[in-house]
Scaffold this motif. Structure first.
Motif, mmCIF file in Angstrom:
data_model
loop_
_atom_site.group_PDB
_atom_site.id
_atom_site.type_symbol
_atom_site.label_atom_id
_atom_site.label_comp_id
_atom_site.label_asym_id
_atom_site.label_seq_id
_atom_site.Cartn_x
_atom_site.Cartn_y
_atom_site.Cartn_z
ATOM 1 N N VAL A 159 0.501 -1.819 -0.130
ATOM 2 C CA VAL A 159 -0.213 0.041 0.704
ATOM 3 C C VAL A 159 1.040 1.078 -0.162
ATOM 4 O O VAL A 159 0.949 2.691 -1.115
ATOM 5 N N ALA A 160 1.941 1.189 0.328
ATOM 6 C CA ALA A 160 2.807 2.091 0.520
ATOM 7 C C ALA A 160 3.095 2.982 -0.642
ATOM 8 O O ALA A 160 3.374 3.562 -1.541
ATOM 9 N N VAL A 161 4.263 1.915 -1.309
ATOM 10 C CA VAL A 161 4.330 1.807 -2.324
ATOM 11 C C VAL A 161 3.171 2.499 -3.433
ATOM 12 O O VAL A 161 3.560 3.036 -4.103
ATOM 13 N N LYS A 162 1.585 2.210 -3.990
ATOM 14 C CA LYS A 162 1.054 2.266 -4.675
ATOM 15 C C LYS A 162 0.562 3.829 -4.046
ATOM 16 O O LYS A 162 0.388 4.150 -5.339
ATOM 17 N N TRP A 163 0.575 4.089 -2.911
ATOM 18 C CA TRP A 163 0.060 5.665 -2.866
ATOM 19 C C TRP A 163 1.995 6.876 -2.848
ATOM 20 O O TRP A 163 1.276 7.705 -3.828
ATOM 21 N N LEU A 164 2.606 6.232 -3.046
ATOM 22 C CA LEU A 164 3.696 6.849 -3.118
ATOM 23 C C LEU A 164 3.620 6.597 -4.777
ATOM 24 O O LEU A 164 4.116 8.188 -5.147
ATOM 25 N N ASP A 165 4.183 5.639 -5.433
ATOM 26 C CA ASP A 165 3.923 6.034 -6.793
ATOM 27 C C ASP A 165 2.531 6.227 -7.052
ATOM 28 O O ASP A 165 2.774 7.505 -8.561
ATOM 29 N N THR A 166 1.406 6.734 -6.922
ATOM 30 C CA THR A 166 0.364 7.681 -7.724
ATOM 31 C C THR A 166 0.746 9.148 -6.783
ATOM 32 O O THR A 166 0.364 9.975 -7.957
ATOM 33 N N ALA A 167 1.458 9.526 -5.511
ATOM 34 C CA ALA A 167 1.663 10.434 -5.455
ATOM 35 C C ALA A 167 2.669 11.321 -6.886
ATOM 36 O O ALA A 167 3.064 12.516 -7.785
ATOM 37 N N GLY A 168 3.287 10.273 -7.048
ATOM 38 C CA GLY A 168 4.525 10.758 -8.663
ATOM 39 C C GLY A 168 4.174 10.832 -9.279
ATOM 40 O O GLY A 168 4.197 12.062 -10.198
ATOM 41 N N LEU A 184 13.108 3.309 -0.873
ATOM 42 C CA LEU A 184 14.574 3.276 0.309
ATOM 43 C C LEU A 184 12.745 1.545 0.584
ATOM 44 O O LEU A 184 13.066 1.146 1.778
ATOM 45 N N VAL A 185 10.809 2.198 0.790
ATOM 46 C CA VAL A 185 10.160 0.651 0.858
ATOM 47 C C VAL A 185 10.449 -0.129 0.318
ATOM 48 O O VAL A 185 10.750 -1.288 1.787
ATOM 49 N N SER A 186 10.747 -0.232 -0.860
ATOM 50 C CA SER A 186 10.507 -1.503 -1.159
ATOM 51 C C SER A 186 12.177 -2.046 -2.129
ATOM 52 O O SER A 186 12.057 -1.543 -3.562
ATOM 53 N N PRO A 187 13.533 -1.820 -1.712
ATOM 54 C CA PRO A 187 14.319 -1.858 -2.913
ATOM 55 C C PRO A 187 14.236 -3.002 -3.729
ATOM 56 O O PRO A 187 13.539 -4.409 -4.201
ATOM 57 N N GLY A 188 14.573 -2.576 -5.494
ATOM 58 C CA GLY A 188 14.809 -3.560 -6.630
ATOM 59 C C GLY A 188 13.419 -2.932 -7.185
ATOM 60 O O GLY A 188 11.997 -4.190 -7.864
ATOM 61 N N ASP A 189 12.641 -2.372 -6.467
ATOM 62 C CA ASP A 189 10.599 -2.398 -7.378
ATOM 63 C C ASP A 189 10.212 -2.055 -8.130
ATOM 64 O O ASP A 189 11.004 -0.894 -8.555
ATOM 65 N N GLU A 190 9.383 -2.330 -9.704
ATOM 66 C CA GLU A 190 9.948 -2.598 -10.415
ATOM 67 C C GLU A 190 9.156 -0.783 -10.761
ATOM 68 O O GLU A 190 9.405 -0.061 -11.998
ATOM 69 N N MET A 191 8.051 -0.481 -9.573
ATOM 70 C CA MET A 191 7.673 0.616 -9.872
ATOM 71 C C MET A 191 8.404 1.884 -9.986
ATOM 72 O O MET A 191 7.781 2.781 -10.692
ATOM 73 N N ALA A 200 17.549 12.452 -16.685
ATOM 74 C CA ALA A 200 18.297 11.632 -17.181
ATOM 75 C C ALA A 200 19.714 11.582 -16.806
ATOM 76 O O ALA A 200 20.240 10.390 -16.332
ATOM 77 N N SER A 201 20.274 12.399 -16.654
ATOM 78 C CA SER A 201 21.456 12.472 -16.665
ATOM 79 C C SER A 201 22.116 13.124 -14.952
ATOM 80 O O SER A 201 22.834 13.266 -14.460
ATOM 81 N N SER A 202 20.813 12.991 -14.646
ATOM 82 C CA SER A 202 20.861 14.104 -13.192
ATOM 83 C C SER A 202 20.662 13.312 -11.259
ATOM 84 O O SER A 202 21.679 13.199 -10.483
ATOM 85 N N VAL A 203 19.819 12.147 -11.619
ATOM 86 C CA VAL A 203 19.223 11.629 -10.672
ATOM 87 C C VAL A 203 19.617 9.310 -11.482
ATOM 88 O O VAL A 203 19.302 9.672 -11.912
ATOM 89 N N PRO A 204 20.363 9.472 -9.952
ATOM 90 C CA PRO A 204 20.572 7.696 -10.890
ATOM 91 C C PRO A 204 19.673 7.140 -10.045
ATOM 92 O O PRO A 204 18.689 7.085 -9.212
ATOM 93 N N ILE A 205 19.192 6.193 -11.183
ATOM 94 C CA ILE A 205 17.696 5.138 -10.616
ATOM 95 C C ILE A 205 18.390 4.302 -10.521
ATOM 96 O O ILE A 205 17.560 3.474 -9.733
ATOM 97 N N ALA A 206 19.662 3.307 -10.633
ATOM 98 C CA ALA A 206 20.127 2.397 -9.931
ATOM 99 C C ALA A 206 19.972 2.429 -8.061
ATOM 100 O O ALA A 206 20.500 2.893 -7.688
ATOM 101 N N ASN A 207 19.812 1.083 -7.505
ATOM 102 C CA ASN A 207 19.833 1.059 -6.583
ATOM 103 C C ASN A 207 20.999 1.058 -5.825
ATOM 104 O O ASN A 207 21.889 0.187 -6.314
ATOM 105 N N GLU A 208 21.433 1.626 -5.030
ATOM 106 C CA GLU A 208 22.736 1.693 -4.354
ATOM 107 C C GLU A 208 22.530 0.675 -2.990
ATOM 108 O O GLU A 208 21.922 0.295 -2.038
#
Length: 496
Positions: A435-444, A465-472, A488-496
């Motif tokens: 549910v956390a991921v759903k609402w965060l994705d909706t907010a985005g 942070l909530v769900s590392p590796g989540d495709e959302m 595209a060049s300012s923010v990395p998407i890969a999980n650290e």
């Protein structure tokens, strides 16, 4: 189906000829064919394009031969097919004539599209551009991006600046086609080089925003000043803004006020809001709270969130208006829908940052509560924040989450984001990662729809942070990049 544009040909002579072709009737009385007509007909039959066009004109006007609009169109068409420019323009004008006489809310008659398409296929740029715009915007035809792009591309390759600008805008904005900001910028740059004032503005705006090209304030000023010299309203606004901020040009509040006044008079809400701030603070003008309120109201009525917020501040503090906490609460709530509120200011915003700004929450809370109870979604969000932080109300995380959910269900991005965090940490609700991921994705998604890519990126980081590796997180990030390539060049998407 959209209303027909009042498209007119650029040369009155050919439009008159087309009108005659469209509405003339054959004359019943016999007309003796003149030697001149016979000579022209003989040449026309051998493929002489000029003679073919002349025969068409003679059939149209009944000069040396009996009037016959059908034969007139036939011979003009033959001349046009051979590249005869006057004949092509006549066919185009004939299509325009049928279009303008079809009725403002009617679909384009087949004759209109037929003649314009013929002219376009024979290489007439005017016809190609007109058809491209008709199919782009759905003017008297069903919108069709593929057809629009095909016609506009033909004209753009021939150097037509209107086609280059329109096609560039389609690719830049991803109008029912795959977004291609590189091609979009290239086409708009070509249109700008060919003297398109609209392209000057868009190119200047792109250099100012830095979304699809590297930010360059000097280039922004260069292009925007050219557009502003043509009195394009939003160019006037951006020149004023750059001058106020001293970016790409010497900082000059008085000069900024002049540019912003021009744009404000032209109805640009952001300019009205910025000019209101200038009068509120006395930057380059004499401080005038009444004028500031007047300008904030004009902009707020057009949906400008910054103006709504600042208007709330004026009512809360009785500046230029009688102090009225109900009105203050109302305008603060209106601003929330644009992503601006008491608790989350726009990062780096020039126009909502006051030193030592404090709000009287004891007075405001009453009106937020009353509005929330009448289903005002933004007020529901505010009430949630009050309960979450114990501001004038006893802290209650469960009640806060309840109010956030009400506001989130009604599309308030801030509430959606906070609700996602609550489900992440189990504050006022049971912990629930999905549910956390759903609402965060909706907010985005909501933030992105409102042009707040910075806040949408915060949602991406929260999902990671909530769900590392989540495709959302990757999916949401891809949406952000699609809208704003600068990320595209300012923010990395890969999980650290």
């Amino acid at each position: 189906m959209n209303t027909n544009p009042n498209i007119t040909a650029r040369n009155g002579f050919f439009l008159i000829l087309a009108i005659i072709l469209a509405w003339s009737n054959p004359v019943n009385a016999e007309t003796v064919e003149s030697p001149e007509f016979k000579d022209s007909l003989m040449k026309a039959e051998t493929g002489d394009a000029e003679a073919q066009y002349r025969v068409g004109w003679m059939y149209t006007t009944g000069t040396g031969v009996e009037k016959d609009s059908s034969k007139a169109a036939e011979w003009v068409d033959k001349a046009a097919m051979q590249g005869h420019e006057k004949a092509q323009f006549t066919l185009y004008s004939l299509g325009i004539t049928y279009l303008n006489n079809s009725g403002s809310n009617e679909a384009a008659p087949p004759e209109s599209i037929k003649w314009m398409r013929k002219a376009a296929e024979y290489g007439l740029v005017n016809a190609q551009v007109t058809l491209g715009l008709m199919y782009r915007f759905g003017w008297s035809v069903a919108p069709n991006s593929a057809v629009a792009v095909r016609w506009l591309d033909m004209a753009a390759q021939l150097g037509d600046r209107d086609a280059q600008f329109a096609l560039g805008s389609i690719y830049l904005n991803g109008e029912r086609v795959e977004r291609d900001f590189i091609r979009g910028i290239d086409l708009i740059s070509k249109a700008a080089g060919n003297g398109s004032a609209d392209a000057w503005y868009v190119l200047g705006r792109e250099y100012y925003e830095g979304k699809n090209v590297k930010r360059n304030y000097d280039r922004a000023v260069e292009w925007l000043r050219k557009a502003a010299d043509q009195d394009i309203p939003r160019a006037n606004y951006l020149v004023g803004l750059l001058t106020l901020e001293g970016k790409g040009v010497t900082q000059d509040s008085m000069e900024a006020a002049r540019w912003l006044s021009r744009a404000a008079e032209q109805g640009v809400p952001e300019a009205q809001s910025a000019l209101g701030w200038i009068y509120e603070n006395g930057w380059g003008v004499e401080k005038d709270y009444n004028r500031a309120v007047e300008l904030y109201k004009q902009a707020a009525e057009k949906g400008d969130g910054t103006a709504s917020y600042n208007l709330g501040w004026m009512y809360e503090n009785g500046l230029g208006v009688d102090q009225d906490y109900q009105q203050a609460a109302y305008h603060f709530s209106e601003a929330v829908d644009e992503g601006i509120d008491i608790f989350e200011k726009i990062r780096g915003s020039l126009f909502v940052t006051r030193s030592n700004e404090k709000h009287n929450f004891e007075k405001l809370a009453k009106w937020f509560l009353k509005a929330a109870e009448t289903d005002n979604a933004s007020a529901q969000y505010y009430v949630g924040v009050l309960y979450e932080n114990g501001i004038t109300i006893k802290r209650d995380y469960f009640t806060a989450a309840n109010w956030f959910e009400k506001a989130a269900q009604r599309g308030v991005a801030q509430a959606q984001f906070r609700l996602g965090l609550k489900y992440q940490y189990g504050v006022g609700v049971d912990t629930d990662t999905a549910v956390a991921v759903k609402w965060l994705d909706t907010a985005g998604d909501t933030y992105l729809a409102k042009g707040r890519g910075d806040k949408a990126l915060e949602a991406v980081e929260a999902i990671k942070l909530v769900s590392p590796g989540d495709e959302m997180a990757e999916t949401l990030y891809a949406k952000i990049v699609a809208v704003n390539s600068a990320f595209a060049s300012s923010v990395p998407i890969a999980n650290e």
